[in-house]
Structure formats: structure tokens, C-alpha cells
Write a protein that holds these residues in place. Structure first.
Motif, PDB file in Angstrom:
ATOM      1  N   LYS A 114       0.848  -1.194   0.000  1.00  0.00           N
ATOM      2  CA  LYS A 114       0.000   0.000   0.000  1.00  0.00           C
ATOM      3  C   LYS A 114       0.881   1.240   0.000  1.00  0.00           C
ATOM      4  O   LYS A 114       2.034   1.197   0.415  1.00  0.00           O
ATOM      5  CB  LYS A 114      -0.938   0.001   1.204  1.00  0.00           C
ATOM      6  CG  LYS A 114      -0.236   0.040   2.537  1.00  0.00           C
ATOM      7  CD  LYS A 114      -1.232  -0.094   3.674  1.00  0.00           C
ATOM      8  CE  LYS A 114      -0.471  -0.235   4.985  1.00  0.00           C
ATOM      9  NZ  LYS A 114      -1.330  -0.618   6.065  1.00  0.00           N
ATOM     10  N   LYS A 116       0.765   5.915  -0.353  1.00  0.00           N
ATOM     11  CA  LYS A 116       0.139   7.212  -0.618  1.00  0.00           C
ATOM     12  C   LYS A 116       0.974   7.955  -1.650  1.00  0.00           C
ATOM     13  O   LYS A 116       2.200   7.892  -1.642  1.00  0.00           O
ATOM     14  CB  LYS A 116       0.065   8.042   0.662  1.00  0.00           C
ATOM     15  CG  LYS A 116      -1.002   7.566   1.617  1.00  0.00           C
ATOM     16  CD  LYS A 116      -1.179   8.572   2.733  1.00  0.00           C
ATOM     17  CE  LYS A 116      -2.361   8.176   3.582  1.00  0.00           C
ATOM     18  NZ  LYS A 116      -2.670   9.210   4.568  1.00  0.00           N
ATOM     19  N   ALA A 130      -3.043  -1.414  -2.551  1.00  0.00           N
ATOM     20  CA  ALA A 130      -3.981  -0.338  -2.256  1.00  0.00           C
ATOM     21  C   ALA A 130      -3.223   0.980  -2.322  1.00  0.00           C
ATOM     22  O   ALA A 130      -2.055   1.049  -1.949  1.00  0.00           O
ATOM     23  CB  ALA A 130      -4.599  -0.534  -0.880  1.00  0.00           C
ATOM     24  N   SER A 132      -3.672   5.572  -2.274  1.00  0.00           N
ATOM     25  CA  SER A 132      -4.442   6.773  -1.979  1.00  0.00           C
ATOM     26  C   SER A 132      -3.661   7.968  -2.492  1.00  0.00           C
ATOM     27  O   SER A 132      -2.431   7.961  -2.516  1.00  0.00           O
ATOM     28  CB  SER A 132      -4.649   6.881  -0.467  1.00  0.00           C
ATOM     29  OG  SER A 132      -5.330   8.072  -0.139  1.00  0.00           O
ATOM     30  N   TRP A 169      -8.862   5.344  -0.108  1.00  0.00           N
ATOM     31  CA  TRP A 169      -8.038   4.215  -0.551  1.00  0.00           C
ATOM     32  C   TRP A 169      -8.757   3.425  -1.634  1.00  0.00           C
ATOM     33  O   TRP A 169      -9.979   3.228  -1.559  1.00  0.00           O
ATOM     34  CB  TRP A 169      -7.718   3.306   0.629  1.00  0.00           C
ATOM     35  CG  TRP A 169      -6.733   3.943   1.546  1.00  0.00           C
ATOM     36  CD1 TRP A 169      -7.003   4.724   2.630  1.00  0.00           C
ATOM     37  CD2 TRP A 169      -5.308   3.873   1.451  1.00  0.00           C
ATOM     38  NE1 TRP A 169      -5.841   5.161   3.208  1.00  0.00           N
ATOM     39  CE2 TRP A 169      -4.781   4.647   2.511  1.00  0.00           C
ATOM     40  CE3 TRP A 169      -4.430   3.249   0.584  1.00  0.00           C
ATOM     41  CZ2 TRP A 169      -3.418   4.797   2.723  1.00  0.00           C
ATOM     42  CZ3 TRP A 169      -3.075   3.395   0.794  1.00  0.00           C
ATOM     43  CH2 TRP A 169      -2.577   4.154   1.850  1.00  0.00           C
TER      44      TRP A 169
END
Length: 182
Positions: A114, A116, A130, A132, A169
């Protein structure tokens, strides 16, 4: 050899003004001179990581070619600049490289599991990736087969504020999901 090159705006690299078509220099040593480019498009992000301050191109490296063992960077004496890539095209080429070479070392900009977005993008790889981001960021996903590590699905989207919302997300299916930040 088809490769990729990042530039500062206006096709400038280390104060040298490139032009579309063939550019020629006399020496190619990866650590010292020559025209540099990379086999893995994502390696361009090591040198030009801010999407707002960079341009990315498909190039053809020719003439004398030198490689080092740092990443997929090469130096060449003939650099044919073929096409400027949009940000989306650049990341699609990066995802295609990952699909074609799933066992090679990961570029340091690829996040595991994951991530960002930073500098306008995030590329996440894993069994259940995942990501974001904020408005206009690129979210790129490479889903691995848990047994083989081969890439079985890729996806790319932009946080547009309508279908993909800032600060939320998303998974490789581009659907919103809950993610533990631990």
C-alpha cells in the motif's frame, strides 16, 4: 534499444538542450558521460521524480552503449528521441515493464502493498495493492500472484474528485476500500 528518458521541462538534461530526433555525443560511460536513459521507465523517477517538473520520453539508445549495476540506466553516444509520453502513458509503460520482468529488482519508487501518492503519483505492487492520493495524483497498481510473484492484473487511474476521490483508498479493481494504516 528502446529505452526511456526523463528531462527537465523543454527537453533539458544537466544543462544540455536535447532535440527531437537523433542527438550525438562522442563518449558513453555510465558514471561519467554520454546520453543517459533507462531500460525500466520507472528508473527515470530516480532522477526526475516530481511529475510537475519533468517530461518523459521514449528513446532509442544506439552507438556505443555502457551500463552499470546501479539500476537499468545506460549511457549511449546516439540518442534518438522518439515521443513524449503523457504521465498516464509513462506509468502504463512502467507497469508493462513490471509485467514483462516480474522477477527483476524493484525500482525504489515502487511501494509494497500500500502507498500514498507523493510528487503526483504512487505505484503499488503486491498481492492486494492499495493506494491513496490527492486531486490529480496518479494511482498505479500491479497485483501479484501469491504463489509465483508474476503480475496478474494492473490498473491505472487519476484522482479526479468524481470517480476517484482524494484521501480515499482504492484497490486494483479501482473500487474504494478500507485500509489499515498499521
Amino acid at each position: 534499444m528502446i529505452a526511456y528518458k526523463g528531462f527537465s521541462p523543454g527537453m533539458v538534461c544537466r544543462e544540455y538542450q536535447f532535440r527531437m530526433g537523433i542527438n550525438v555525443t562522442d563518449k558513453a560511460n555510465c558514471r561519467e558521460n554520454g546520453f543517459h536513459c533507462a531500460e525500466d521507465p520507472l528508473d527515470c523517477l530516480t532522477y526526475y521524480s516530481d511529475m510537475d517538473c519533468a517530461e518523459y520520453y521514449i528513446v532509442e539508445a544506439g552507438g556505443d552503449i555502457d551500463e552499470d549495476d546501479v539500476d537499468s540506466k545506460i549511457a549511449c553516444t546516439h540518442l534518438n528521441i522518439i515521443k513524449r509520453l503523457t504521465v498516464e502513458e509513462f506509468f502504463l509503460h512502467g507497469l508493462a515493464y513490471i509485467v514483462d520482468h516480474p522477477k527483476r529488482n524493484w525500482n525504489s519508487k515502487v511501494q509494497k502493498g500500500k502507498g500514498k501518492a507523493c510528487n503526483g503519483y504512487v505505484l503499488v505492487r503486491g498481492i492486494d495493492p492499495a493506494a491513496s492520493g490527492e486531486l490529480n495524483d496518479i494511482l498505479a497498481f500491479a497485483k501479484e500472484d501469491h504463489a509465483t510473484g508474476n503480475i496478474i492484473q494492473v490498473a491505472l487511474t487519476r484522482v479526479d474528485g468524481q470517480k476517484v476521490l482524494p484521501g480515499r483508498w482504492y484497490g486494483v479493481d479501482l473500487k474504494e476500500r478500507q485500509v489499515s494504516l498499521i
